[in-house]
Enzyme design. Structure first.
Site, PDB file in Angstrom:
ATOM      1  N   TYR A   1       0.827  -1.199   0.000  1.00  0.00           N
ATOM      2  CA  TYR A   1       0.000   0.000   0.000  1.00  0.00           C
ATOM      3  C   TYR A   1       0.863   1.251   0.000  1.00  0.00           C
ATOM      4  O   TYR A   1       2.082   1.181   0.212  1.00  0.00           O
ATOM      5  CB  TYR A   1      -0.947   0.014   1.213  1.00  0.00           C
ATOM      6  CG  TYR A   1      -0.279   0.358   2.533  1.00  0.00           C
ATOM      7  CD1 TYR A   1       0.560  -0.554   3.169  1.00  0.00           C
ATOM      8  CD2 TYR A   1      -0.481   1.599   3.139  1.00  0.00           C
ATOM      9  CE1 TYR A   1       1.172  -0.238   4.372  1.00  0.00           C
ATOM     10  CE2 TYR A   1       0.125   1.916   4.346  1.00  0.00           C
ATOM     11  CZ  TYR A   1       0.956   0.996   4.950  1.00  0.00           C
ATOM     12  OH  TYR A   1       1.571   1.317   6.137  1.00  0.00           O
TER      13      TYR A   1
ATOM     14  N   LYS B   1       6.532  -1.909   1.881  1.00  0.00           N
ATOM     15  CA  LYS B   1       5.340  -1.311   2.490  1.00  0.00           C
ATOM     16  C   LYS B   1       4.171  -2.290   2.334  1.00  0.00           C
ATOM     17  O   LYS B   1       3.256  -2.091   1.521  1.00  0.00           O
ATOM     18  CB  LYS B   1       5.041   0.062   1.875  1.00  0.00           C
ATOM     19  CG  LYS B   1       4.176   0.933   2.784  1.00  0.00           C
ATOM     20  CD  LYS B   1       4.271   2.390   2.403  1.00  0.00           C
ATOM     21  CE  LYS B   1       3.269   3.255   3.131  1.00  0.00           C
ATOM     22  NZ  LYS B   1       3.353   3.250   4.591  1.00  0.00           N
TER      23      LYS B   1
ATOM     24  N   GLU C   1      11.998   2.308  14.175  1.00  0.00           N
ATOM     25  CA  GLU C   1      11.122   3.395  13.708  1.00  0.00           C
ATOM     26  C   GLU C   1       9.829   3.340  14.518  1.00  0.00           C
ATOM     27  O   GLU C   1       9.632   2.425  15.329  1.00  0.00           O
ATOM     28  CB  GLU C   1      10.812   3.232  12.215  1.00  0.00           C
ATOM     29  CG  GLU C   1      10.103   1.926  11.909  1.00  0.00           C
ATOM     30  CD  GLU C   1       9.908   1.646  10.422  1.00  0.00           C
ATOM     31  OE1 GLU C   1       9.803   2.598   9.636  1.00  0.00           O
ATOM     32  OE2 GLU C   1       9.833   0.456  10.075  1.00  0.00           O
TER      33      GLU C   1
ATOM     34  N   LEU D   1      11.098   1.180   7.097  1.00  0.00           N
ATOM     35  CA  LEU D   1      10.513   1.675   5.859  1.00  0.00           C
ATOM     36  C   LEU D   1      11.215   3.001   5.537  1.00  0.00           C
ATOM     37  O   LEU D   1      11.308   3.878   6.405  1.00  0.00           O
ATOM     38  CB  LEU D   1       9.011   1.921   6.035  1.00  0.00           C
ATOM     39  CG  LEU D   1       8.344   2.371   4.735  1.00  0.00           C
ATOM     40  CD1 LEU D   1       8.168   1.190   3.791  1.00  0.00           C
ATOM     41  CD2 LEU D   1       7.005   3.030   5.004  1.00  0.00           C
TER      42      LEU D   1
HETATM   43  N1  PDD Z   1       2.934   5.194   7.380  1.00  0.00           N
HETATM   44  N2  PDD Z   1       7.509   3.802   8.936  1.00  0.00           N
HETATM   45  C1  PDD Z   1       6.373   3.086   8.875  1.00  0.00           C
HETATM   46  C2  PDD Z   1       6.315   1.749   9.504  1.00  0.00           C
HETATM   47  C3  PDD Z   1       5.260   3.615   8.204  1.00  0.00           C
HETATM   48  O1  PDD Z   1       4.117   2.896   8.117  1.00  0.00           O
HETATM   49  C4  PDD Z   1       5.338   4.917   7.623  1.00  0.00           C
HETATM   50  C5  PDD Z   1       4.190   5.520   6.881  1.00  0.00           C
HETATM   51  C6  PDD Z   1       6.551   5.628   7.745  1.00  0.00           C
HETATM   52  C7  PDD Z   1       6.728   6.990   7.130  1.00  0.00           C
HETATM   53  O2  PDD Z   1       6.742   6.912   5.726  1.00  0.00           O
HETATM   54  P1  PDD Z   1       6.241   8.130   4.833  1.00  0.00           P
HETATM   55  O3  PDD Z   1       7.090   9.323   5.164  1.00  0.00           O
HETATM   56  O4  PDD Z   1       6.483   7.661   3.432  1.00  0.00           O
HETATM   57  O5  PDD Z   1       4.793   8.364   5.137  1.00  0.00           O
HETATM   58  C8  PDD Z   1       7.616   5.022   8.395  1.00  0.00           C
HETATM   59  C9  PDD Z   1       1.752   5.604   6.652  1.00  0.00           C
HETATM   60  C10 PDD Z   1       1.557   7.075   6.640  1.00  0.00           C
HETATM   61  C11 PDD Z   1       0.561   4.820   7.197  1.00  0.00           C
HETATM   62  O6  PDD Z   1       0.713   3.614   7.330  1.00  0.00           O
HETATM   63  O7  PDD Z   1      -0.493   5.404   7.448  1.00  0.00           O
END
Ligand code: PDD
Length: 287
Positions: free
Chosen positions: A33, A146, A179, A204
């Site tokens: 996703y 992801k 993270e 991620l």
């Molecule tokens: N989450 N780490 C994890 C485990 C994440 O699920 C996300 C993003 C990030 C940050 O990635 P980005 O800057 O590309 O949003 C780091 C999204 C927003 C979610 O699952 O809702």
């Protein structure tokens, strides 16, 4: 006005949009996703998200459900049909619908779902900062993909919520922070170095993380990509987190201990400004 969702080639009323019970996303979490911010009607960092999506699909050997150049067209159509100015697009691709067998199905088309929703992108705690807790990282070893298999992340975030915190920082077996449950983790050392874990299978690689590294480097700030421990974070001058929906969010406490002087730090505040300035600039250029 009713919401519209895109499901496998059709635009449907949100309440009537559904996927088959034998979708492999539903049965095996066999899918990927992306969450993309929409700011003033435009997708933010669309290219970065598409590059990461392509990588996630390739790592899991899932075919693109539509040509890569078509996906932005579909996402923009969903944004337009839902009249989104500020909010998010959620897109999910699973390996498709097939009789339940663990092995990959043959000649099955991947399934594509796109939804969008209004959401304020001004975080209510941006000015005051948030608290995080630490939890053991119990996830698999391919956190760089992801994937929709988010159960450990769900449990971690729920634990944070129940403890009155905004996020849970996950900690690996060696005591290093990987993270957050849905955000990347950062500290600023007393020497003024901005530290975030290097991109590997352990985290991620956030699109916001990459943007912030770019902006900090342009502003001649010192970025160091390496793991840091919870102890080091406790001693840090500042801490913050980044994600598509939180942008740059200062952290003022970890496990109930104050970080720095317990107020949003200078670097986090400045980086948030750079990020929001950049959003304005991109929106202005596009209109
Ligand atoms: N989450 N780490 C994890 C485990 C994440 O699920 C996300 C993003 C990030 C940050 O990635 P980005 O800057 O590309 O949003 C780091 C999204 C927003 C979610 O699952 O809702």
């Amino acid at each position: 006005m009713s919401r519209i969702a895109y499901v496998n080639g059709r635009y449907l009323p949100h309440h009537a949009a559904s996927v088959h019970i034998e979708d492999r996303g539903y049965q095996f979490a066999d899918g990927v996703y992306e969450v993309i911010a929409v700011y003033r009607g435009r997708l933010v960092d669309e290219e970065g998200h598409l590059v990461r999506l392509d990588r996630s699909l390739r790592e899991l050997r899932i075919e693109w459900p539509v040509a890569p150049s078509v996906l932005p067209v579909l996402m923009n159509e969903v944004v337009t049909r839902n009249h989104i100015q500020n909010g998010i697009v959620y897109l999910q691709i699973t390996r498709g619908v097939s009789r339940r067998e663990h092995t990959f199905p043959v000649a099955v088309r991947p399934a594509l779902v796109i939804t969008a929703r209004h959401q304020s992108l001004v975080h209510p705690k941006a000015k005051t900062g948030v608290e995080v807790i630490t939890v053991a990282d119990i996830r698999w070893q391919r956190r760089d993909i992801k994937a929709v298999s988010l159960l450990p992340n769900v449990l971690a975030k729920q634990q944070a919520k129940e403890m009155g915190a905004y996020e849970a920082w996950q900690v690996d077996e060696d005591g290093f922070v990987t993270e957050g449950s849905s955000t990347n983790a950062w500290i600023v050392t007393k020497a003024g170095e901005i530290v975030t874990r290097d991109a590997s299978n352990s985290i991620l690689n956030g699109i916001t993380r990459l943007a912030v590294i770019r902006m900090a480097t342009d502003a001649q700030m010192k970025i160091v990509e390496r793991p840091f421990t919870v102890e080091e974070a406790m001693e840090a001058a500042e801490a913050f987190l980044t994600s598509t929906t939180s942008f740059v969010l200062p952290i003022v406490g970890i496990d109930g201990e104050k970080i720095g002087d317990g107020k949003p730090g200078r670097f986090a505040t400045r980086l948030r400004e750079y990020y929001t300035d950049w959003l304005e600039q991109v929106a202005a250029e596009a209109s």
